[in-house]
Write an enzyme that holds these catalytic residues in place. Structure first.
Site, mmCIF file in Angstrom:
data_model
loop_
_atom_site.group_PDB
_atom_site.id
_atom_site.type_symbol
_atom_site.label_atom_id
_atom_site.label_comp_id
_atom_site.label_asym_id
_atom_site.label_seq_id
_atom_site.Cartn_x
_atom_site.Cartn_y
_atom_site.Cartn_z
ATOM 1 N N HIS A 193 -1.632 0.824 -10.086
ATOM 2 C CA HIS A 193 -2.196 -0.152 -9.150
ATOM 3 C C HIS A 193 -2.848 -1.321 -9.912
ATOM 4 O O HIS A 193 -4.043 -1.568 -9.814
ATOM 5 C CB HIS A 193 -3.222 0.505 -8.218
ATOM 6 C CG HIS A 193 -3.409 -0.253 -6.940
ATOM 7 N ND1 HIS A 193 -3.771 0.339 -5.755
ATOM 8 C CD2 HIS A 193 -3.289 -1.587 -6.641
ATOM 9 C CE1 HIS A 193 -3.862 -0.560 -4.798
ATOM 10 N NE2 HIS A 193 -3.580 -1.741 -5.325
ATOM 11 N N ARG A 216 0.861 -1.172 0.000
ATOM 12 C CA ARG A 216 0.000 0.000 0.000
ATOM 13 C C ARG A 216 0.902 1.229 0.000
ATOM 14 O O ARG A 216 1.967 1.233 0.601
ATOM 15 C CB ARG A 216 -0.923 0.028 1.229
ATOM 16 C CG ARG A 216 -2.083 -0.972 1.174
ATOM 17 C CD ARG A 216 -3.111 -0.558 0.136
ATOM 18 N NE ARG A 216 -4.320 -1.374 0.172
ATOM 19 C CZ ARG A 216 -4.503 -2.454 -0.547
ATOM 20 N NH1 ARG A 216 -3.531 -2.882 -1.361
ATOM 21 N NH2 ARG A 216 -5.626 -3.133 -0.481
ATOM 22 N N GLU A 273 -4.231 7.838 -4.705
ATOM 23 C CA GLU A 273 -4.542 7.175 -5.975
ATOM 24 C C GLU A 273 -5.902 7.641 -6.476
ATOM 25 O O GLU A 273 -6.854 7.695 -5.692
ATOM 26 C CB GLU A 273 -4.530 5.659 -5.779
ATOM 27 C CG GLU A 273 -3.162 5.123 -5.366
ATOM 28 C CD GLU A 273 -3.139 3.610 -5.195
ATOM 29 O OE1 GLU A 273 -4.163 2.951 -5.476
ATOM 30 O OE2 GLU A 273 -2.103 3.089 -4.773
#
Length: 326
Positions: free
Chosen positions: A285, A237, A266
């Site tokens: 991601h 993360r 994000e």
């Protein structure tokens, strides 16, 4: 009474039909804000939630008086207040196992592309700048035979380590995990304290979950401990890393390069310097983003919610034992 489910992540037509055969379904696959009126309206009637990427807060739970279970289409569950869910008697489920190998592929992709400068050199060709033989200024570094330091050694960490040890003859170190005798025997892996690992590893790869204890686990002091020429990879993360400290380390040469699939914010803000740095490989991601794996994750979540709302134990509960203890 027919139970009602709110699905806030895209699933296949067949999966949606299977849910509609047994439940009333509110399908909002493109919601990006929990304050969306349609989401809030559906939430107020929902017995179950299936989705990912939205932050579920206690205030939102106040608007869901009938909620019994949440099936997240993810392994990580940092978007959910687990203790609060348990207090309210709401079961939380996740999707481990089904994305392990795919995410490990992504992790090793970042190791390889960062070490060999693949993205940077591919851009050289796209821009028409390959006009002579590649010289030392564009050389990468070998991966085979190097020391891979895993910060975290759960399913994904072990899968990345297995690729490194068995496929590339890498020495494996690991920290922020309990000793793993079986992996030590299989891979020749060695347990280290974090500071020791940072000092010894050529490539440091982070796979720990995000918790209060791991937030900003890797900061300026940790980057300073890494070997000269070290490569840093994060598929955990974004908030596990102090991003400002990482950027500073990349700029001043303390850190040779970074491969990143996750970020503090994000999508990545437009003013972030990371996409413009030659020694950074940045991905949006995509850890589990394959057709096969996302379909399998959605199916696991559907199976979990179906079991949970029928009073059975889900395949992968997060807080079932705590609920039972209560």
């Amino acid at each position: 009474m027919t139970r009602r489910i709110l699905v806030f992540r895209e699933i296949s037509a067949d999966q949606l039909d299977s849910l509609r055969a047994d439940f009333e379904v509110d399908y909002l696959p493109h919601v990006t804000d929990a304050d969306d009126p349609a989401f809030m309206d559906a939430l107020s009637r929902a017995h179950g939630l299936v989705g990912a990427s939205l932050k579920i807060t206690p205030a939102l739970l106040d608007q869901a008086p009938q909620l019994e279970a949440i099936a997240s289409i993810s392994v990580g569950y940092d978007n959910y207040p687990v203790d609060e869910l348990t207090r309210r008697g709401i079961l939380l489920c996740n999707t481990p196992d089904v994305l392990t190998e795919t995410t490990a592929d992504t992790g090793f992709l970042l190791i390889m592309s960062t070490a060999r400068r693949a993205i940077e050199l591919a851009e050289l060709i796209k821009q028409g700048k390959w006009t002579e033989s590649i010289g030392k200024s564009h050389f990468g570094t070998d991966v085979h035979g190097k020391t891979l330091g895993m910060v975290g050694m759960g399913r994904i960490g072990a899968a990345i380590a297995r690729r490194g040890a068995l496929g590339f003859g890498m020495k494996i170190l690991y920290a922020k995990a309990s000793p793993k005798p079986a992996l030590d025997a299989e891979l020749g892996a060695q347990h280290r304290e974090l500071d020791q690992l940072l000092e010894e590893a050529d490539i440091v790869c982070v796979t720990v979950p995000l918790t209060e204890e791991t937030e900003k686990l890797i900061g300026a002091a940790e980057f300073a401990r890494m070997k000269a020429g070290a490569i840093f990879v994060n598929v955990a993360r974004g908030k596990v890393v102090d991003e400002a400290a990482m950027i500073a380390a990349l700029k001043d040469g303390t850190l040779h390069a970074a491969g990143l699939d996750v970020f503090e914010k994000e999508p990545l803000p437009a003013d972030s310097p990371l996409p413009h740095m030659a020694n950074v490989v940045a991905l949006p991601h995509i850890g589990s983003a394959t057709h096969e794996t996302r379909t399998a994750m959605a199916q696991r979540a559907i199976d979990n919610i179906r079991l949970a709302l029928s009073g059975q134990r889900p395949l992968s509960p997060v807080n079932a034992d705590d609920l039972n203890d209560g």
